[in-house]
Design an enzyme around this catalytic site. Structure first.
Site, PDB file in Angstrom:
ATOM      1  N   CYS A 424       0.857  -1.182   0.000  1.00  0.00           N
ATOM      2  CA  CYS A 424       0.000   0.000   0.000  1.00  0.00           C
ATOM      3  C   CYS A 424       0.894   1.233   0.000  1.00  0.00           C
ATOM      4  CB  CYS A 424      -0.971   0.005   1.177  1.00  0.00           C
ATOM      5  SG  CYS A 424      -0.221   0.295   2.785  1.00  0.00           S
ATOM      6  N   HIS A 591      -4.597   6.526   7.974  1.00  0.00           N
ATOM      7  CA  HIS A 591      -3.201   6.705   8.380  1.00  0.00           C
ATOM      8  C   HIS A 591      -2.520   7.625   7.382  1.00  0.00           C
ATOM      9  CE1 HIS A 591      -3.607   3.045   5.922  1.00  0.00           C
ATOM     10  NE2 HIS A 591      -2.487   3.427   5.340  1.00  0.00           N
TER      11      HIS A 591
END
Length: 672
Positions: A424, A591
């Site tokens: 990611c 995040h």
């Protein structure tokens, strides 16, 4: 629990040289476009270049006159008495003196500081000191001072990491980089430059001695076998390229650029297999010729030599023939030919060397082909050798999988799956959750020998068998790992593709002992939940009514815990605009981006539950977990959270929890 693997054996001398060569090439290859640009500018605009040659022969205009106008300015031409024609130095000299070494120093510094721009800046400052103090192009100095600058800055930053008072981070970071950069620039000017000058003088004398005694072709005895074992980068990028650039600046060309890059020996090997090979080797040779000779990817012929080791003799004799031809015709290249394609070789050749260079390729290929053909004809192996095994051996020598070599055998895409990576943008949240879910599925299926890890896309290397990424990030992941099988998902928590991956592993027959990476995950799972999720960071009555407000709410809890700077919350929004952090099953884990990791003081999570689910890009998010991952110590807790949200009974227990302690107890009860 996965068993802990024994530490790997210490690498031997070959592996260490190989790693050193890879380190050097990683500094040079990202900047090869700049080398090509310099080579083209040199080829066209210097006083003996193509424009001057055309003008002299077609229009009878001497390059020692002022009849070339702006061309002579760009090339920094000289009068017959050796004085500059113009006040400007042009761009050819400054590029090789300043631009190219600075790019290498910047790249080396950034590399040794974990791809951090700060390391690159300090590396460039240190490199400039060496440039200013030296009398030759400071490529060796750049390869020393650049990495030294990045590595030492990283060590210094670690000394005061998390000890700077809030608000003073930028002041300390900028002044520490400036002061340390100044010190390293002085070291580069006083020590590195003088060492490189001394080494360049000695090395140039050695090369000149070989040329004077007609011994330069003997270098092929080392270089050609080294190519097959991937040991050539240390010599090519560490010695030949810097010396070649120095010679090119002085004489307009250098034969050193062709000691390793000549495509002739490899072409001869492949032609011999095309004519006299057997089985898969013969069938694949024509395609390999296009890849090697036109594409410039020399590694394509390495498996053919590994399959028949005696063919290294053909490579050596072909290489010696090519070098000898260039020595006889006094031919060479202006700049490195990378990749080693015949097209790149021709573009880098000055007009006066074009014939000699072309002949060196033809004769090298001819000798290599004749010797290899003879060796193949007397070979009694009826099967023609095992190309698949040779390809595997080549990848072992290289230390990673080869997307090019996979074209030699159709088995390349259907091999055993032993290593899986979830990729990611930041590598701290979404991928960690997905990796945990898939790891559990694979373990339940009995495939204990498969390693599942998570990484940021920027940290990916082409060493994994299978890569899982969000569908919006798949193209970026594929660029970093072209050899791997790629699987796209849109739901990290409950994607049906996970079952397909487990089935693929079963079909491939993966087995064996869990690796150290898998063991790390198992050990990490033992860490207590409270170390990263404090009770004060658990809110059971969230107030946000939108996705952005929910991100702010989770982010402020991380700030209040002293885990991150205020700027980290903004990066959480930036991350969301690129790829959604909604995981499925009512869970979102916002995040920050990978660039925001410098804003993290320590690893921490926040947990917010909403009575009314928040609209998260059209999907209901009932639980929001904010993530700030400075290392890997949050992965165990994310694994537990993933375990909870794949179990409807555990999710219901979280809904019914009335205190932070109950939430912690539910997470602690999950076995990972």
């Amino acid at each position: 629990m996965a068993s802990i693997a024994m530490p790997p054996a210490r690498p031997g001398a070959r592996v260490r040289v190989q790693q050193f060569g890879t380190f050097l090439s990683n500094m040079v290859l990202p900047n090869i476009g700049a080398f090509i640009a310099w080579g083209l500018i040199t080829a066209f605009f210097i006083q003996t270049g193509w424009i001057a040659l055309i003008g002299q022969h077609l229009f009878h205009v001497s390059p020692t006159t002022h009849g070339y106008g702006f061309v002579s300015v760009l090339g920094g031409w000289l009068n017959p008495d050796g004085t500059p024609m113009h006040t400007s130095a042009g761009i050819v000299g400054p590029m090789i003196t300043y631009l190219l070494p600075l790019l290498i120093g910047y790249t080396g510094g950034r590399m040794t500081y974990d791809n951090n721009i700060r390391g690159g800046v300090v590396g460039a400052i240190a490199t400039f000191g060496a440039i200013a103090g030296g009398s030759v192009p400071m490529f060796m100095g750049a390869m020393v001072m650049g990495p030294l600058g990045g590595w030492s800055m990283k060590k210094l930053d670690a000394l005061w990491s998390h000890k700077i008072r809030p608000g003073f981070e930028m002041l300390v970071n900028n002044f520490s980089a400036g002061i340390w950069g100044m010190i390293l620039a002085l070291v580069g000017f006083g020590a590195a430059a003088r060492f490189v000058d001394w080494f360049s003088t000695i090395a140039s004398n050695v090369v000149q001695t070989l040329v004077n005694h007609h011994l330069l072709p003997l270098t092929s005895i080392f270089i050609e076998p080294a190519k097959i074992l991937f040991l050539n980068n240390a010599v090519n990028h560490g010695v030949l390229t810097p010396l070649g650039l120095d010679q090119s600046q002085q004489h307009g060309k250098s034969v050193l650029f062709l000691l390793e890059a000549n495509p002739g020996p490899g072409l001869g090997i492949l032609l011999a297999f095309w004519m006299f090979g057997k089985g898969a080797a013969k069938a694949s040779a024509p395609g390999a010729i296009l890849i090697q000779f036109i594409g410039g990817i020399h590694e394509i012929y390495f498996p053919y030599v590994l399959m028949k080791p005696r063919l290294v003799l053909a490579c050596i004799l072909g290489g010696m023939t090519g070098v000898a031809t260039n020595v006889v015709f006094n031919s060479g290249l202006r700049s490195p030919a990378s990749p080693g394609s015949i097209i790149a070789v021709w573009l880098a050749a000055p007009p006066g060397s074009l014939f000699g260079v072309t002949l060196s390729v033809i004769l090298a290929a001819t000798v290599s082909c004749l010797v290899a053909s003879f060796l193949l004809k007397i070979d009694r192996d009826e099967e023609g050798g095992d190309l698949m095994a040779a390809t595997a051996q080549m990848e072992t020598n290289k230390g990673k999988r080869s997307s090019v070599a996979a074209t030699l055998t159709s088995a390349g895409a259907a091999g055993v799956v032993r290593s899986i990576v979830f990729a990611c943008d930041a590598g701290m949240g979404s991928s960690a959750m997905g990796a945990s879910v898939l790891r559990r599925k694979i373990k339940d299926a009995g495939h204990d020998g498969v390693t599942v890890v998570n990484k940021a896309i920027s940290d990916l290397t082409d060493t994994f068998d299978l890569v899982v990424s969000h569908q919006d990030l798949a193209d970026r992941a594929a660029q970093r790992t072209p050899s791997a099988v790629h699987v796209e998902v849109d739901n990290f928590m409950a994607s049906p593709r996970y079952d397909e991956i487990v089935e693929l592993i079963g079909e491939a027959g993966a087995n064996g002992t869990a690796t150290a990476a898998g063991a790390h995950q198992a050990v990490a799972a033992q860490e207590p939940t409270g170390s990263v999720l404090a009770p004060s960071s658990i809110v059971l009555g969230g107030r946000a009514r939108s996705r952005d407000d929910a991100i702010d709410e989770a982010g402020r809890l991380l700030v209040a815990a002293g885990a991150v700077d205020e700027s980290y919350v903004a990066s959480m929004h930036d991350r969301e605009t690129s790829v959604s952090t909604f995981m499925g099953n009512g869970l979102a884990i916002p995040h920050g981006t990978n660039d925001a990791k410098s804003s993290i003081h320590r690893t921490a999570l926040s947990f917010v539950r909403y009575a009314e689910p928040v609209d998260w890009n059209g999907k209901p998010a009932e639980f929001v977990v904010g993530v700030a991952g400075a290392g890997d110590d949050h992965l165990a807790l994310l694994s537990r959270i993933a375990g909870v949200f794949t179990d409807s009974a555990q999710v219901e227990a979280l809904r019914a929890a009335t205190t932070p302690a109950e939430v912690t107890a539910i997470l602690e009860a999950v076995k990972v």
